[in-house]
Design an enzyme around this catalytic site. Structure first.
Site, short mmCIF file in Angstrom:
data_model
loop_
_atom_site.label_atom_id
_atom_site.label_comp_id
_atom_site.label_asym_id
_atom_site.label_seq_id
_atom_site.Cartn_x
_atom_site.Cartn_y
_atom_site.Cartn_z
N ARG A 24 68.59 3.41 12.55
CA ARG A 24 67.81 3.93 11.42
C ARG A 24 67.56 2.78 10.46
O ARG A 24 68.50 2.13 10.00
CB ARG A 24 68.52 5.08 10.70
CG ARG A 24 67.63 5.62 9.56
CD ARG A 24 68.05 6.95 9.00
NE ARG A 24 67.05 7.44 8.05
CZ ARG A 24 66.79 8.71 7.79
NH1 ARG A 24 67.46 9.65 8.41
NH2 ARG A 24 65.86 9.04 6.92
N ARG B 285 71.62 8.99 7.71
CA ARG B 285 71.64 10.40 8.12
C ARG B 285 70.70 10.58 9.31
O ARG B 285 69.86 9.71 9.59
CB ARG B 285 71.23 11.31 6.96
CG ARG B 285 69.90 10.96 6.32
CD ARG B 285 69.49 11.96 5.23
NE ARG B 285 68.33 11.49 4.51
CZ ARG B 285 68.36 10.84 3.33
NH1 ARG B 285 69.53 10.59 2.75
NH2 ARG B 285 67.25 10.44 2.75
N ASP C 129 62.23 4.59 9.34
CA ASP C 129 62.14 5.00 7.94
C ASP C 129 61.79 3.80 7.05
O ASP C 129 62.07 2.65 7.40
CB ASP C 129 63.51 5.57 7.52
CG ASP C 129 63.39 6.47 6.31
OD1 ASP C 129 62.27 6.79 5.89
OD2 ASP C 129 64.45 6.86 5.75
N GLY C 130 61.18 4.10 5.91
CA GLY C 130 60.96 3.06 4.90
C GLY C 130 59.55 2.52 4.81
O GLY C 130 59.31 1.53 4.11
N GLU D 106 59.91 18.66 9.21
CA GLU D 106 60.02 18.78 7.75
C GLU D 106 58.99 17.94 7.00
O GLU D 106 58.77 18.12 5.81
CB GLU D 106 61.43 18.37 7.28
CG GLU D 106 62.52 19.36 7.59
CD GLU D 106 62.89 19.38 9.06
OE1 GLU D 106 62.92 20.49 9.65
OE2 GLU D 106 63.13 18.33 9.65
N ASN D 107 58.36 16.98 7.70
CA ASN D 107 57.41 16.10 7.01
C ASN D 107 56.14 16.82 6.55
O ASN D 107 55.39 16.30 5.72
CB ASN D 107 57.05 14.88 7.87
CG ASN D 107 58.14 13.83 7.96
OD1 ASN D 107 58.31 13.15 8.97
ND2 ASN D 107 58.93 13.66 6.88
N ARG E 278 58.57 2.69 1.07
CA ARG E 278 59.26 1.71 0.22
C ARG E 278 58.79 0.28 0.52
O ARG E 278 58.62 -0.53 -0.36
CB ARG E 278 60.78 1.82 0.41
CG ARG E 278 61.37 2.96 -0.41
CD ARG E 278 62.76 3.31 0.05
NE ARG E 278 62.72 4.15 1.24
CZ ARG E 278 63.78 4.58 1.89
NH1 ARG E 278 64.99 4.22 1.48
NH2 ARG E 278 63.66 5.36 2.93
N TRP E 279 58.55 0.01 1.80
CA TRP E 279 58.07 -1.32 2.18
C TRP E 279 56.75 -1.61 1.48
O TRP E 279 56.55 -2.70 0.93
CB TRP E 279 57.88 -1.38 3.70
CG TRP E 279 57.37 -2.68 4.22
CD1 TRP E 279 58.10 -3.78 4.57
CD2 TRP E 279 55.99 -3.04 4.43
NE1 TRP E 279 57.28 -4.80 4.99
CE2 TRP E 279 55.97 -4.37 4.91
CE3 TRP E 279 54.78 -2.38 4.27
CZ2 TRP E 279 54.80 -5.04 5.23
CZ3 TRP E 279 53.60 -3.04 4.58
CH2 TRP E 279 53.62 -4.36 5.06
N HIS F 28 52.35 3.03 6.20
CA HIS F 28 52.33 3.80 7.45
C HIS F 28 51.51 3.09 8.53
O HIS F 28 51.88 3.11 9.70
CB HIS F 28 51.77 5.21 7.20
CG HIS F 28 52.70 6.07 6.39
ND1 HIS F 28 54.04 6.21 6.71
CD2 HIS F 28 52.50 6.83 5.29
CE1 HIS F 28 54.61 7.01 5.82
NE2 HIS F 28 53.70 7.41 4.95
C1 IPE Z 1 62.86 10.99 8.91
O1 IPE Z 1 62.47 10.29 7.78
C2 IPE Z 1 61.65 11.43 9.66
C3 IPE Z 1 60.90 10.38 10.31
C4 IPE Z 1 61.21 9.11 10.35
C5 IPE Z 1 59.69 10.80 10.99
P1 IPE Z 1 62.33 11.01 6.36
O2 IPE Z 1 61.98 9.95 5.41
O3 IPE Z 1 61.40 12.16 6.48
O4 IPE Z 1 63.81 11.57 6.15
P2 IPE Z 1 64.59 11.99 4.84
O5 IPE Z 1 63.71 12.96 4.12
O6 IPE Z 1 64.81 10.73 4.05
O7 IPE Z 1 65.88 12.58 5.32
C1 IPE Z 2 58.89 6.81 7.55
O1 IPE Z 2 58.60 6.25 6.32
C2 IPE Z 2 57.69 7.42 8.22
C3 IPE Z 2 57.65 8.89 8.16
C4 IPE Z 2 58.62 9.68 7.80
C5 IPE Z 2 56.40 9.52 8.56
P1 IPE Z 2 58.69 7.09 4.97
O2 IPE Z 2 57.34 7.64 4.66
O3 IPE Z 2 59.77 8.10 5.06
O4 IPE Z 2 59.05 5.95 3.94
P2 IPE Z 2 59.99 6.08 2.65
O5 IPE Z 2 61.28 6.68 3.11
O6 IPE Z 2 59.26 6.98 1.70
O7 IPE Z 2 60.13 4.68 2.17
MG MG Z 3 61.71 8.19 4.45
#
Ligand code: IPE
Ligand code: IPE
Ligand code: MG
Length: 251
Positions: A196, A202, A21-22, A68-69, A25-26, A38
């Protein structure tokens, strides 16, 4: 600085799962687009997998795209679905170069998740990667794409119900093993260490069954910045945990 020799040879987690995750934000912190985040996040997977393998881990699962993405803006979804193509272009569609790189790493790559919502290009690419790396036995990198644990459990319940209906499965014979064998992740071992990145604490629908007795490690580091050094730190931390599985404390 945690050097490789500080990581014990015993009690190495067999299966590490990452909620990477992140990325967004990074990138935002650096004034860059989410797409850039990404890209860098995708590039980091190989470096962490190679270090995990070096340390004696057998399986590394990464959550790359959840069920859910799809809710994200179409532009972002398209960008994410286009990442594998751009990664493959690095090799000019030269299958031999592509193969050699994965074979050199001795990493077997498999994909886990739904297969009915991805485009043909990605499905074909996933199959090519799985085929090209299937002889690699040292280490498995399990990339979870269009994966959701609830979807996986519903799918398992349906396939068991079908077998019960056609009498190839006796309802009284269903046990935890039967259930595990109907999950997308079969025959991977359960998760020992769940990491995580980016501060969220979570599961976001990731490997609910497989994480039943996993140790959790949360870090504020955003995924593109998660380093081999931090992986070693997480494993050293894991090696200090007392896993009881509902029993009593060791020693
Ligand atoms: C979880 O990250 C899904 C993946 C890393 C692929 P999200 O960024 O989608 O999760 P939530 O929405 O913060 O719970
Ligand atoms: C995780 O990074 C990658 C995927 C869920 C595909 P995010 O896209 O969730 O990054 P943040 O949480 O918005 O920083
Ligand atoms: Mg995220």
């Amino acid at each position: 600085m945690i050097k490789r020799d500080k990581v014990l040879k015993r009690d190495v987690p067999k299966h590490i799962a990452f909620i990477l995750d992140g990325n967004g934000r990074w990138a935002r912190r650096r004034g860059r687009s989410r797409a850039h985040g990404h890209e860098r996040g995708a590039m980091n997977i190989r470096s962490i997998a190679i270090e995990a393998k070096e340390l004696g881990v057998e399986v590394m699962s990464v959550y790359a795209f959840s069920t859910e993405n799809w809710k994200r803006p179409q532009k972002e979804v398209d960008m994410l679905m286009d990442l594998p193509k751009r990664y493959e272009k690095e090799y000019d569609h030269d299958n031999e170069a592509f193969k050699k790189k994965y074979l050199a790493d001795d990493v077997r790559i498999i994909f886990t998740g739904r297969r009915d919502r991805l485009d043909n290009y990605n499905l074909g690419l996933m199959k090519r990667i799985e085929d090209a790396t299937k002889e690699n036995e040292g280490f498995t990198l399990n990339i979870c794409v269009d994966y959701g644990s609830k979807d996986e459990l519903v799918n398992a319940a349906k396939s068991m119900a079908k077998k019960v209906a056609n009498k190839s499965l006796n309802v009284n014979a269903i046990d935890e093993e039967t259930m595990a064998s109907h999950l997308y992740t079969h025959p991977l071992p359960p998760v020992d260490l769940l990491i995580r990145t980016s501060g969220e604490q979570r599961l976001s629908n990731f490997l609910l069954w497989q994480n039943a007795y996993a140790e959790f490690y949360f870090t504020k580091t955003h995924w593109p910045a998660f380093s081999q050094k931090e992986l070693r730190k997480a494993i050293v931390d894991f090696q200090k945990r007392n896993r009881k599985y509902g029993g009593l404390k060791k020693g």
